[in-house]
Design a protein around this motif. Structure first.
Motif, PDB file in Angstrom:
ATOM      1  N   LYS A 125      73.836  31.984 -17.516  1.00 24.82           N
ATOM      2  CA  LYS A 125      73.705  31.241 -16.279  1.00 24.82           C
ATOM      3  C   LYS A 125      74.701  30.176 -16.487  1.00 24.82           C
ATOM      4  N   GLU A 126      75.310  29.691 -17.561  1.00 23.66           N
ATOM      5  CA  GLU A 126      76.116  28.720 -17.757  1.00 23.66           C
ATOM      6  C   GLU A 126      77.550  29.213 -17.503  1.00 23.66           C
ATOM      7  N   ALA A 127      77.844  30.496 -17.877  1.00 30.70           N
ATOM      8  CA  ALA A 127      79.113  31.027 -17.638  1.00 30.70           C
ATOM      9  C   ALA A 127      79.166  31.388 -16.187  1.00 30.70           C
ATOM     10  N   TYR A 128      77.989  31.899 -15.535  1.00 33.68           N
ATOM     11  CA  TYR A 128      78.323  32.299 -14.030  1.00 33.68           C
ATOM     12  C   TYR A 128      78.727  30.638 -13.377  1.00 33.68           C
ATOM     13  N   TYR A 129      77.966  29.804 -13.678  1.00 31.33           N
ATOM     14  CA  TYR A 129      78.465  28.428 -12.843  1.00 31.33           C
ATOM     15  C   TYR A 129      79.755  27.791 -13.255  1.00 31.33           C
ATOM     16  N   LYS A 130      80.145  28.304 -14.335  1.00 30.71           N
ATOM     17  CA  LYS A 130      81.416  27.640 -14.923  1.00 30.71           C
ATOM     18  C   LYS A 130      82.683  28.624 -14.272  1.00 30.71           C
ATOM     19  N   TYR A 131      82.431  29.962 -14.124  1.00 29.80           N
ATOM     20  CA  TYR A 131      83.295  30.743 -13.698  1.00 29.80           C
ATOM     21  C   TYR A 131      83.287  31.227 -12.229  1.00 29.80           C
ATOM     22  N   LYS A 132      82.291  31.223 -11.781  1.00 30.05           N
ATOM     23  CA  LYS A 132      81.860  31.897 -10.412  1.00 30.05           C
ATOM     24  C   LYS A 132      81.708  31.207  -9.423  1.00 30.05           C
ATOM     25  N   ALA A 133      80.781  30.178  -9.507  1.00 32.73           N
ATOM     26  CA  ALA A 133      80.262  29.163  -8.505  1.00 32.73           C
ATOM     27  C   ALA A 133      80.435  27.637  -8.628  1.00 32.73           C
ATOM     28  N   GLY A 134      80.615  26.952  -7.567  1.00 34.79           N
ATOM     29  CA  GLY A 134      80.766  25.738  -7.438  1.00 34.79           C
ATOM     30  C   GLY A 134      79.930  25.036  -6.494  1.00 34.79           C
ATOM     31  N   PHE A 135      79.596  23.822  -6.859  1.00 40.13           N
ATOM     32  CA  PHE A 135      78.695  22.890  -5.793  1.00 40.13           C
ATOM     33  C   PHE A 135      79.430  21.896  -5.109  1.00 40.13           C
ATOM     34  N   PHE A 188      90.616  23.148  -8.248  1.00 37.61           N
ATOM     35  CA  PHE A 188      90.951  23.133  -9.513  1.00 37.61           C
ATOM     36  C   PHE A 188      90.001  24.259 -10.318  1.00 37.61           C
ATOM     37  N   LYS A 189      88.962  24.402  -9.911  1.00 39.76           N
ATOM     38  CA  LYS A 189      87.816  25.256 -10.535  1.00 39.76           C
ATOM     39  C   LYS A 189      88.156  26.481 -10.078  1.00 39.76           C
ATOM     40  N   ARG A 190      88.568  26.658  -9.127  1.00 37.22           N
ATOM     41  CA  ARG A 190      88.872  28.022  -8.204  1.00 37.22           C
ATOM     42  C   ARG A 190      87.780  29.087  -8.412  1.00 37.22           C
ATOM     43  N   CYS A 191      86.614  28.517  -8.231  1.00 39.68           N
ATOM     44  CA  CYS A 191      85.460  29.574  -8.145  1.00 39.68           C
ATOM     45  C   CYS A 191      85.504  30.210  -6.973  1.00 39.68           C
ATOM     46  N   GLU A 192      84.633  31.280  -6.900  1.00 40.82           N
ATOM     47  CA  GLU A 192      84.553  32.332  -5.993  1.00 40.82           C
ATOM     48  C   GLU A 192      83.716  32.151  -4.927  1.00 40.82           C
ATOM     49  N   ILE A 193      82.580  31.379  -5.272  1.00 46.16           N
ATOM     50  CA  ILE A 193      81.585  31.332  -4.293  1.00 46.16           C
ATOM     51  C   ILE A 193      81.357  29.537  -4.505  1.00 46.16           C
ATOM     52  N   ILE A 194      81.474  28.978  -3.315  1.00 51.48           N
ATOM     53  CA  ILE A 194      81.155  27.377  -3.116  1.00 51.48           C
ATOM     54  C   ILE A 194      79.812  27.425  -2.466  1.00 51.48           C
ATOM     55  N   LEU A 195      78.990  26.691  -3.024  1.00 47.34           N
ATOM     56  CA  LEU A 195      77.465  26.452  -2.544  1.00 47.34           C
ATOM     57  C   LEU A 195      77.662  24.747  -2.130  1.00 47.34           C
ATOM     58  N   ALA A 196      77.339  24.776  -0.592  1.00 41.78           N
ATOM     59  CA  ALA A 196      77.650  23.035  -0.311  1.00 41.78           C
ATOM     60  C   ALA A 196      76.391  22.941   0.474  1.00 41.78           C
ATOM     61  N   ASP A 197      75.756  21.955   0.135  1.00 46.02           N
ATOM     62  CA  ASP A 197      74.588  21.221   0.556  1.00 46.02           C
ATOM     63  C   ASP A 197      74.859  20.045   1.352  1.00 46.02           C
ATOM     64  N   GLU A 198      74.624  20.025   2.683  1.00 44.75           N
ATOM     65  CA  GLU A 198      74.944  19.114   3.637  1.00 44.75           C
ATOM     66  C   GLU A 198      76.213  18.425   3.356  1.00 44.75           C
ATOM     67  N   PRO A 199      77.323  19.068   3.072  1.00 40.24           N
ATOM     68  CA  PRO A 199      78.540  18.343   2.727  1.00 40.24           C
ATOM     69  C   PRO A 199      79.061  17.183   3.716  1.00 40.24           C
ATOM     70  N   MET A 218      89.804  27.210   2.265  1.00 41.16           N
ATOM     71  CA  MET A 218      89.102  28.040   1.279  1.00 41.16           C
ATOM     72  C   MET A 218      88.684  29.014   1.343  1.00 41.16           C
ATOM     73  N   ASN A 219      87.862  29.252   2.416  1.00 39.49           N
ATOM     74  CA  ASN A 219      87.261  30.717   2.801  1.00 39.49           C
ATOM     75  C   ASN A 219      88.286  31.753   3.150  1.00 39.49           C
ATOM     76  N   VAL A 239      81.908  30.652   1.163  1.00 36.16           N
ATOM     77  CA  VAL A 239      81.338  29.303   1.226  1.00 36.16           C
ATOM     78  C   VAL A 239      79.794  29.596   1.810  1.00 36.16           C
ATOM     79  N   VAL A 240      78.648  29.173   1.167  1.00 34.67           N
ATOM     80  CA  VAL A 240      77.404  29.202   1.769  1.00 34.67           C
ATOM     81  C   VAL A 240      77.021  27.719   1.971  1.00 34.67           C
ATOM     82  N   LEU A 241      76.923  27.319   3.225  1.00 32.98           N
ATOM     83  CA  LEU A 241      76.784  26.052   3.700  1.00 32.98           C
ATOM     84  C   LEU A 241      75.333  25.646   4.328  1.00 32.98           C
TER      85      LEU A 241
END
Length: 152
Positions: A19-29, A94-105, A124-125, A131-133
């Motif tokens: 889980k830590e690796a997934y959020y470190k390398y794949k997903a960002g918030f 900077f993180k260059r994540c593949e998935i961005i999870l955006a909560d009411e940005p 970015m998309n 981008v999941v918003l």
């Protein structure tokens, strides 16, 4: 039975390390409250991510991309909400994540800053990030190509 794996992009997210690796390398918030350290400068906030970043861009280049060139040494608490959200977007660059999870940005932003944030997310998309918003804002929903409505 309470054994098994939950694999997401090859990461076993049922296990702490996976889980830590997934959020470190794949997903960002991208949060509505920006998740920045307010008593630090923009530079200090971004350097925390830049050290482990997969991006070769400089801090100044990334700040230019989000319209904050020249603000690197400004304390976060002195920035408007829209500027703080753009710092959070710079962090994701900077993180260059593949998935961005955006909560009411844009939930607490004025119309001008909301437009800038959405423009950056679209860019970015266009660069290949998913981008999941989540939003309740009908104007934002109307501008998007792919919309999934829940609870109707």
């Amino acid at each position: 039975m309470d054994e098994g794996q939950i694999l997401v992009d090859g990461f076993d997210v049922a296990k702490k390390k996976g889980k830590e690796a997934y959020y470190k390398y794949k997903a960002g918030f991208l949060f509505q409250n920006f998740a920045l350290i307010e008593n630090k400068t923009v530079r200090q906030n971004l350097e925390m991510v830049q050290k482990s970043a997969r991006s070769s861009a400089s801090l100044e280049e990334v700040l230019e991309q989000v319209g904050l060139g020249g603000d690197a040494d400004t304390y976060v608490y002195k920035l408007s909400g829209g500027e703080q959200q753009r710092v959070a977007l710079a962090r994701l660059m900077f993180k260059r994540c593949e998935i961005i999870l955006a909560d009411e940005p844009c939930g607490s932003l004025d119309a001008g800053n909301s437009a800038m944030v959405m423009q950056i997310l679209h860019r970015m998309n266009d660069q290949g990030r998913t981008v999941v918003l989540v939003t309740h804002d009908e104007k934002t929903i109307e501008m998007e190509q792919n919309v999934v409505r829940l609870g109707e």
